[in-house]
Design a protein around this motif. Sequence first.
Motif, PDB file in Angstrom:
ATOM      1  N   ALA A  71       0.488  -0.906   0.251  1.00 22.35           N
ATOM      2  CA  ALA A  71      -0.078   0.170   0.142  1.00 22.35           C
ATOM      3  C   ALA A  71       0.762   1.358   0.040  1.00 22.35           C
ATOM      4  O   ALA A  71       0.112   1.880  -0.677  1.00 22.35           O
ATOM      5  CB  ALA A  71      -1.176  -0.010   0.978  1.00 22.35           C
ATOM      6  N   GLY A  72       2.393   1.544   0.199  1.00 21.11           N
ATOM      7  CA  GLY A  72       2.696   2.338   0.673  1.00 21.11           C
ATOM      8  C   GLY A  72       3.916   2.838  -0.339  1.00 21.11           C
ATOM      9  O   GLY A  72       4.844   3.426  -0.503  1.00 21.11           O
ATOM     10  N   LEU A  73       4.300   1.295  -1.705  1.00 20.89           N
ATOM     11  CA  LEU A  73       5.254   1.660  -2.531  1.00 20.89           C
ATOM     12  C   LEU A  73       4.661   3.570  -3.637  1.00 20.89           C
ATOM     13  O   LEU A  73       4.050   3.171  -3.614  1.00 20.89           O
ATOM     14  CB  LEU A  73       5.122   0.080  -3.164  1.00 20.89           C
ATOM     15  CG  LEU A  73       5.986  -0.558  -2.505  1.00 20.89           C
ATOM     16  CD1 LEU A  73       6.402  -1.953  -3.779  1.00 20.89           C
ATOM     17  CD2 LEU A  73       7.071  -0.553  -2.693  1.00 20.89           C
ATOM     18  N   PRO A  74       5.771   3.779  -3.862  1.00 21.68           N
ATOM     19  CA  PRO A  74       5.392   4.746  -5.203  1.00 21.68           C
ATOM     20  C   PRO A  74       4.864   4.390  -6.133  1.00 21.68           C
ATOM     21  O   PRO A  74       4.450   5.557  -6.444  1.00 21.68           O
ATOM     22  CB  PRO A  74       7.143   4.899  -5.186  1.00 21.68           C
ATOM     23  CG  PRO A  74       8.000   4.746  -4.540  1.00 21.68           C
ATOM     24  CD  PRO A  74       7.393   3.268  -3.586  1.00 21.68           C
ATOM     25  N   ASN A  75       4.681   3.389  -6.939  1.00 21.79           N
ATOM     26  CA  ASN A  75       4.135   2.828  -7.516  1.00 21.79           C
ATOM     27  C   ASN A  75       2.677   2.960  -7.428  1.00 21.79           C
ATOM     28  O   ASN A  75       1.376   3.428  -7.721  1.00 21.79           O
ATOM     29  CB  ASN A  75       4.232   1.723  -8.367  1.00 21.79           C
ATOM     30  CG  ASN A  75       4.187   0.228  -7.496  1.00 21.79           C
ATOM     31  OD1 ASN A  75       3.869   0.609  -6.263  1.00 21.79           O
ATOM     32  ND2 ASN A  75       4.219  -0.859  -8.342  1.00 21.79           N
ATOM     33  N   VAL A  76       2.011   2.699  -6.304  1.00 21.50           N
ATOM     34  CA  VAL A  76       0.282   2.729  -5.886  1.00 21.50           C
ATOM     35  C   VAL A  76       0.855   4.057  -5.190  1.00 21.50           C
ATOM     36  O   VAL A  76      -0.823   4.543  -5.365  1.00 21.50           O
ATOM     37  CB  VAL A  76       0.785   1.541  -4.644  1.00 21.50           C
ATOM     38  CG1 VAL A  76      -0.289   2.239  -3.954  1.00 21.50           C
ATOM     39  CG2 VAL A  76       1.128   0.030  -5.328  1.00 21.50           C
ATOM     40  N   ASN A  77       1.599   4.689  -4.752  1.00 18.23           N
ATOM     41  CA  ASN A  77       1.083   6.436  -4.282  1.00 18.23           C
ATOM     42  C   ASN A  77       1.176   7.179  -4.959  1.00 18.23           C
ATOM     43  O   ASN A  77       0.371   8.222  -5.011  1.00 18.23           O
ATOM     44  CB  ASN A  77       2.018   5.997  -2.862  1.00 18.23           C
ATOM     45  CG  ASN A  77       1.956   6.090  -1.449  1.00 18.23           C
ATOM     46  OD1 ASN A  77       1.613   5.441  -1.432  1.00 18.23           O
ATOM     47  ND2 ASN A  77       3.193   6.277  -0.981  1.00 18.23           N
ATOM     48  N   LEU A  78       1.534   6.776  -5.569  1.00 11.78           N
ATOM     49  CA  LEU A  78       1.572   7.932  -7.606  1.00 11.78           C
ATOM     50  C   LEU A  78       0.310   7.659  -8.026  1.00 11.78           C
ATOM     51  O   LEU A  78      -0.030   9.228  -8.280  1.00 11.78           O
ATOM     52  CB  LEU A  78       2.925   8.010  -8.464  1.00 11.78           C
ATOM     53  CG  LEU A  78       4.190   8.011  -8.280  1.00 11.78           C
ATOM     54  CD1 LEU A  78       5.197   7.372  -8.840  1.00 11.78           C
ATOM     55  CD2 LEU A  78       4.325  10.084  -8.548  1.00 11.78           C
TER      56      LEU A  78
END
Length: 442
Positions: free
Chosen positions: A132-139
């Motif tokens: 849930a906190g990876l850059p791909n997901v957050n972006l």
Amino acid sequence: MNIITIDCGASFLKGALFEDEHLVKKTQCQAPKVNTNDWHVPTQINYLIDAVRSMFRELAQGYNDVVLCISNEMHGFILIDEDGNPYTDYISWQMEFGNVPLAGKNGMTSLQMLSAEKYRDEIMKSGMPLRAGLPNVNLLYLQHNLPWDKKKSVLRFFTLGDYILYGLSGKICCCHPTNAAATGLMDLDTGTWNASLVSFTAGSKIQFPEIGMEGITFHFEGVNVYALPAVGDQQAALFGAGLKGKDEISFNLGTGAQVSCLVDSLDFSDEYQIRPYFAGKYLKTIPHLPSGRALNVYFRFIKEIAAKFCPDIDDNNIWKGILNSVDHCDGSGMKCDLSFFANPITTRTKGSISNIGEFDFSVGNLFETIFRQMVDNFMMAAGIITSGDCNITKIVFSGGIARKIPFIREEILKHYHADIEISIGKDETLYGLALYAKEYRQ
């Protein structure tokens, strides 16, 4: 060679000056807390830039030429605008936007969208299973909730260490593979950004740096600086702790824990992550295992009680009391679940203590139970990454938990033959960065 190393961790900002392999000076300060509420206001990243500048001045005093190497906690990023100003604060892995519904998507989250079958192969090739906190997901979340495609200006993407280098030099450095892979947006097969994932998660108005290992030169307040691209803190720590061969296993036990081994080629799986390392090797690793962060849940409870009766007691004395109690406890049948946050061991995010006998609930029994559960988790991970078919010749311990709690090391060693080689790291990330400078300075 005069080498300045700076490690930007979740808890501390640490720096050191080396003359070749000789450690001359160390310094550290508290890292700022993650700006979870007003993440669009760049308070944390501005503090970090000022702190790094101050630390660099202190370490570089009296030197005309230095090599600078930075490591950073991974899975975070910052966006800046065309004028070089922060458009966001540092977006940490702790900011799990992947669990927040997207605007206009009927309750769907970015994590759910990226979990679609059509992205499965792309995610697999990143070596980084979705969280849930990876850059791909957050972006992807930010794209839907801050539609920057409607902006006229272009935004730039930086990992934390790369942005700190930009803040010091005004130059855009290559993104090292260890940091690029940690975004979940790199294709490990090609060594480049995955164009389809970048387009889907970040849109068309964000520019990404080139992935590579070429350094930059700049002047900072009279000092000539050659800076290598920032690297991931996990790889720097294991490099400094001495992880080198394929028959070695690493237990990196800090705020979070990772169990890792080295492989010569890409080996994708849903059971573990595969990450770039040094010298063309890859880490096969299981991260996010409950360690110091989970342990602190119980420590804070004991500290609160201790402070009621002895307000001046410090953390070191509390820990001495806890470890002494563990050494003298009789053991119990208690069970402990450390699942206070998402982890690869369970699907739960709540911990528990169970099977407490009438006379079991003592400080010693409680922490012995916690330590044993941590070891069980670590050994489960070790079994997955080694598949039980290799002869481990060396154990590399690193991280504060591994250094400070002998009980955990001793319990892990019981699973291996008696004459196995053991390495226990100290200041391993700073030493790893110095080794990185010596081996990769062009």
